[in-house]
Design a protein around this motif. Structure first.
Motif, PDB file in Angstrom:
ATOM      1  N   ASP A 104       1.711  -4.123   8.745  1.00 37.67           N
ATOM      2  CA  ASP A 104       0.605  -4.070   7.947  1.00 37.67           C
ATOM      3  C   ASP A 104       0.239  -2.648   7.549  1.00 37.67           C
ATOM      4  N   PHE A 105       0.306  -1.857   8.394  1.00 37.29           N
ATOM      5  CA  PHE A 105      -0.275  -0.307   8.069  1.00 37.29           C
ATOM      6  C   PHE A 105       0.690   0.041   7.029  1.00 37.29           C
ATOM      7  N   VAL A 106       1.937  -0.083   6.802  1.00 40.15           N
ATOM      8  CA  VAL A 106       2.732   0.234   5.803  1.00 40.15           C
ATOM      9  C   VAL A 106       2.829  -0.616   4.547  1.00 40.15           C
ATOM     10  N   THR A 107       2.742  -1.773   4.606  1.00 44.21           N
ATOM     11  CA  THR A 107       2.748  -2.806   3.440  1.00 44.21           C
ATOM     12  C   THR A 107       1.234  -2.392   2.644  1.00 44.21           C
ATOM     13  N   GLY A 108       0.487  -2.174   3.615  1.00 41.90           N
ATOM     14  CA  GLY A 108      -1.045  -1.964   3.065  1.00 41.90           C
ATOM     15  C   GLY A 108      -1.244  -0.668   2.051  1.00 41.90           C
ATOM     16  N   ILE A 109      -0.537   0.324   2.641  1.00 45.70           N
ATOM     17  CA  ILE A 109      -0.951   1.663   2.043  1.00 45.70           C
ATOM     18  C   ILE A 109       0.277   1.836   0.936  1.00 45.70           C
ATOM     19  N   VAL A 110       1.336   1.182   1.138  1.00 47.72           N
ATOM     20  CA  VAL A 110       2.407   1.129   0.049  1.00 47.72           C
ATOM     21  C   VAL A 110       2.096   0.276  -1.113  1.00 47.72           C
ATOM     22  N   GLY A 111       1.692  -0.671  -0.850  1.00 47.89           N
ATOM     23  CA  GLY A 111       1.486  -1.790  -1.723  1.00 47.89           C
ATOM     24  C   GLY A 111       0.840  -1.514  -3.088  1.00 47.89           C
ATOM     25  N   PRO A 112      -0.411  -0.699  -3.120  1.00 51.08           N
ATOM     26  CA  PRO A 112      -0.897  -0.319  -4.228  1.00 51.08           C
ATOM     27  C   PRO A 112      -0.259   0.511  -5.213  1.00 51.08           C
ATOM     28  N   LEU A 113       0.765   1.480  -4.517  1.00 44.82           N
ATOM     29  CA  LEU A 113       1.509   2.287  -5.143  1.00 44.82           C
ATOM     30  C   LEU A 113       2.535   1.734  -6.015  1.00 44.82           C
ATOM     31  N   LEU A 114       3.030   0.618  -5.474  1.00 44.29           N
ATOM     32  CA  LEU A 114       4.026  -0.165  -6.199  1.00 44.29           C
ATOM     33  C   LEU A 114       3.436  -1.038  -7.359  1.00 44.29           C
ATOM     34  N   THR A 115       2.409  -1.628  -7.064  1.00 39.75           N
ATOM     35  CA  THR A 115       1.871  -2.580  -8.025  1.00 39.75           C
ATOM     36  C   THR A 115       0.708  -2.122  -9.078  1.00 39.75           C
ATOM     37  N   ASP A 116       0.223  -0.904  -8.751  1.00 42.25           N
ATOM     38  CA  ASP A 116      -0.652  -0.328  -9.543  1.00 42.25           C
ATOM     39  C   ASP A 116      -0.205   1.317  -9.924  1.00 42.25           C
ATOM     40  N   PRO A 117       0.187   1.397 -11.242  1.00 42.98           N
ATOM     41  CA  PRO A 117       0.869   2.724 -11.619  1.00 42.98           C
ATOM     42  C   PRO A 117       0.038   3.743 -11.639  1.00 42.98           C
ATOM     43  N   ASP A 118      -1.201   3.550 -11.871  1.00 45.34           N
ATOM     44  CA  ASP A 118      -2.373   4.512 -11.768  1.00 45.34           C
ATOM     45  C   ASP A 118      -2.928   4.928 -10.847  1.00 45.34           C
ATOM     46  N   ILE A 119      -2.268   4.432  -9.554  1.00 47.43           N
ATOM     47  CA  ILE A 119      -2.674   5.032  -8.059  1.00 47.43           C
ATOM     48  C   ILE A 119      -1.623   6.090  -7.743  1.00 47.43           C
ATOM     49  N   ASP A 120      -2.215   7.214  -7.099  1.00 52.34           N
ATOM     50  CA  ASP A 120      -1.118   8.358  -6.743  1.00 52.34           C
ATOM     51  C   ASP A 120      -1.188   8.116  -4.993  1.00 52.34           C
ATOM     52  N   LEU A 121      -2.425   7.979  -4.321  1.00 53.08           N
ATOM     53  CA  LEU A 121      -2.478   8.289  -2.991  1.00 53.08           C
ATOM     54  C   LEU A 121      -3.422   7.072  -2.529  1.00 53.08           C
ATOM     55  N   VAL A 122      -2.894   6.622  -1.234  1.00 51.34           N
ATOM     56  CA  VAL A 122      -3.736   5.400  -0.604  1.00 51.34           C
ATOM     57  C   VAL A 122      -3.876   5.796   0.887  1.00 51.34           C
ATOM     58  N   LYS A 123      -5.006   5.807   1.465  1.00 53.05           N
ATOM     59  CA  LYS A 123      -5.344   5.778   2.718  1.00 53.05           C
ATOM     60  C   LYS A 123      -5.379   4.682   3.343  1.00 53.05           C
ATOM     61  N   ALA A 124      -5.102   4.568   4.611  1.00 51.74           N
ATOM     62  CA  ALA A 124      -5.607   3.243   5.558  1.00 51.74           C
ATOM     63  C   ALA A 124      -6.917   3.413   6.157  1.00 51.74           C
ATOM     64  N   MET A 125      -7.727   2.369   5.808  1.00 49.69           N
ATOM     65  CA  MET A 125      -8.973   2.351   6.597  1.00 49.69           C
ATOM     66  C   MET A 125      -8.909   1.298   7.667  1.00 49.69           C
ATOM     67  N   TYR A 126      -9.594   1.490   8.766  1.00 49.49           N
ATOM     68  CA  TYR A 126      -9.355   0.522  10.020  1.00 49.49           C
ATOM     69  C   TYR A 126     -10.677   0.764  11.122  1.00 49.49           C
ATOM     70  N   ASP A 127     -11.001  -0.084  11.738  1.00 53.69           N
ATOM     71  CA  ASP A 127     -11.667   0.041  13.132  1.00 53.69           C
ATOM     72  C   ASP A 127     -10.833   1.063  14.068  1.00 53.69           C
ATOM     73  N   ARG A 128     -11.516   1.964  14.779  1.00 50.50           N
ATOM     74  CA  ARG A 128     -10.862   2.671  15.888  1.00 50.50           C
ATOM     75  C   ARG A 128     -11.681   2.626  17.110  1.00 50.50           C
ATOM     76  N   PRO A 129     -11.354   1.655  17.917  1.00 48.41           N
ATOM     77  CA  PRO A 129     -11.986   1.278  19.268  1.00 48.41           C
ATOM     78  C   PRO A 129     -11.689   2.482  20.157  1.00 48.41           C
ATOM     79  N   LEU A 130     -12.931   2.680  20.861  1.00 45.37           N
ATOM     80  CA  LEU A 130     -12.856   3.942  21.825  1.00 45.37           C
ATOM     81  C   LEU A 130     -12.846   3.334  23.230  1.00 45.37           C
ATOM     82  N   GLY A 131     -11.941   3.329  23.896  1.00 43.12           N
ATOM     83  CA  GLY A 131     -11.904   2.982  25.412  1.00 43.12           C
ATOM     84  C   GLY A 131     -10.458   2.647  25.802  1.00 43.12           C
ATOM     85  N   THR A 132     -10.228   1.755  26.651  1.00 45.52           N
ATOM     86  CA  THR A 132      -9.015   1.525  27.364  1.00 45.52           C
ATOM     87  C   THR A 132      -8.637  -0.139  27.176  1.00 45.52           C
ATOM     88  N   GLY A 133      -9.705  -1.010  27.521  1.00 40.60           N
ATOM     89  CA  GLY A 133      -9.404  -2.424  27.279  1.00 40.60           C
ATOM     90  C   GLY A 133      -9.158  -3.098  25.907  1.00 40.60           C
TER      91      GLY A 133
END
Length: 321
Positions: free
Chosen positions: A136-165
């Motif tokens: 999903d990391f790849v499809t998520g950020i590549v998708g808009p570039l293929l479906t929307d010709p006006d988009i040039d750069l897409v960043k992923a956003m996500y939760d970043r848990p801090l810890g080991t478990g």
């Protein structure tokens, strides 16, 4: 928050579920675009193989979205290259790309050189230290570039848990982006408020059109993500930038001193973009406890930047050929 940013958040912030894979594949066929995935890697033998294997299985064998996976090894001393190659990636060593220009250490250096080692119309960068990786990391950020010709750069956003478990008291949900919160976000909000809507401005997972990337300078170190966002804003405008929620990002965390060096490089990248004048090469002094008390350790801060790839003769010759 600026009204422009509020509108951008409504119109340029999506979820990975907004574009089903069949829709992305149809757009890829219609556009004739090719997709390269690049993993910059330094001593990531524990994680790089699984990332490559997942992308190959999900997005090359089961669905023809990705055309090439390239791991650029920047001098690993472990089995990163062997593991990546065994999983199906094409492995290229940083120093073998554009050998006319001696390589310097740094993530941005690797990303810049990867433009010469790949062919895709869309280039997708993925950090090689991700755990429990999902395609999903790849499809998520590549998708808009293929479906929307006006988009040039897409960043992923996500939760970043801090810890080991994976759950419970050992993991704190939504935290982990310490340099983002303490350095990058304040800088962007104060100096480039149009970029204040990016949830993970320093995230290493993003995709862009080659036609944009080849026009951007690349800070050679950890400032590359911030520099790229700021420069892309000036070059193509806010509405050409987007972000996609891909869920949760789990990766190896660095210690506080490493984060300090990262923050210094990011501040320097911002400083250069605020005032392009002559400045003394900066250094950062940190302290470690030794046998006789706290001992200073001084590190130079990355200041070098690579020019837009389109200005490099070898790259221009390849495009003509």
């Amino acid at each position: 928050m600026l009204e422009e940013v509020e509108r951008w958040l409504r119109t340029r912030s999506w979820s990975v579920t907004d574009r089903p894979l069949h829709r992305i594949l149809a757009a890829k066929r219609a556009s004739g675009s090719s997709v390269s995935v690049v993993l910059p890697a330094l001593n990531e033998e524990e994680t790089v193989g699984e990332i490559v294997a997942v992308i190959r299985h999900d997005l090359m064998r089961q669905a023809p979205l990705v055309d090439e996976i390239v791991v650029v090894d920047s001098g690993s001393t472990d089995r990163t290259s062997e593991v990546a190659a065994a999983a199906g990636a094409r492995v290229v060593h940083r120093d073998d790309i554009l050998p006319r220009i001696p390589a310097v250490p740094g993530k941005g250096e690797v990303l810049w050189r990867s433009l010469l080692a790949t062919d895709g119309d869309i280039v997708c960068f993925v950090d090689a230290d991700l755990k429990e990786f999902s395609s999903d990391f790849v499809t998520g950020i590549v998708g808009p570039l293929l479906t929307d010709p006006d988009i040039d750069l897409v960043k992923a956003m996500y939760d970043r848990p801090l810890g080991t478990g994976s759950t419970g008291p050992g993991r704190t949900a939504g935290q982990g982006g310490r340099v983002t919160e303490l350095m990058a976000r304040p800088l962007l909000n104060m100096h480039w408020p149009q970029l204040a809507g990016f949830v993970q401005p320093l995230g290493g997972e993003y995709a862009a059109r080659r036609s944009l990337l080849e026009q951007l300078p690349f800070p050679v170190g950890y400032g590359v993500e911030l520099g790229m966002l700021v420069d892309a804003l000036h070059l193509v405008g806010l509405d050409a930038l987007a972000q996609v929620d891909v869920g949760v990002r789990r990766h190896r965390h660095q210690d506080g001193q490493a984060l300090g060096r990262m923050a210094a490089a990011i501040y320097r990248t911002a400083q250069l973009r605020l005032a392009r004048g002559h400045l003394v090469r900066p250094a950062l002094t940190q302290f470690e406890r030794g046998e006789e008390g706290f001992e200073p350790r001084t590190y130079s801060v990355d200041t070098e930047e690579r020019p837009p790839m389109v200005e490099i003769a070898e790259y221009a010759a390849r495009k003509v050929a």
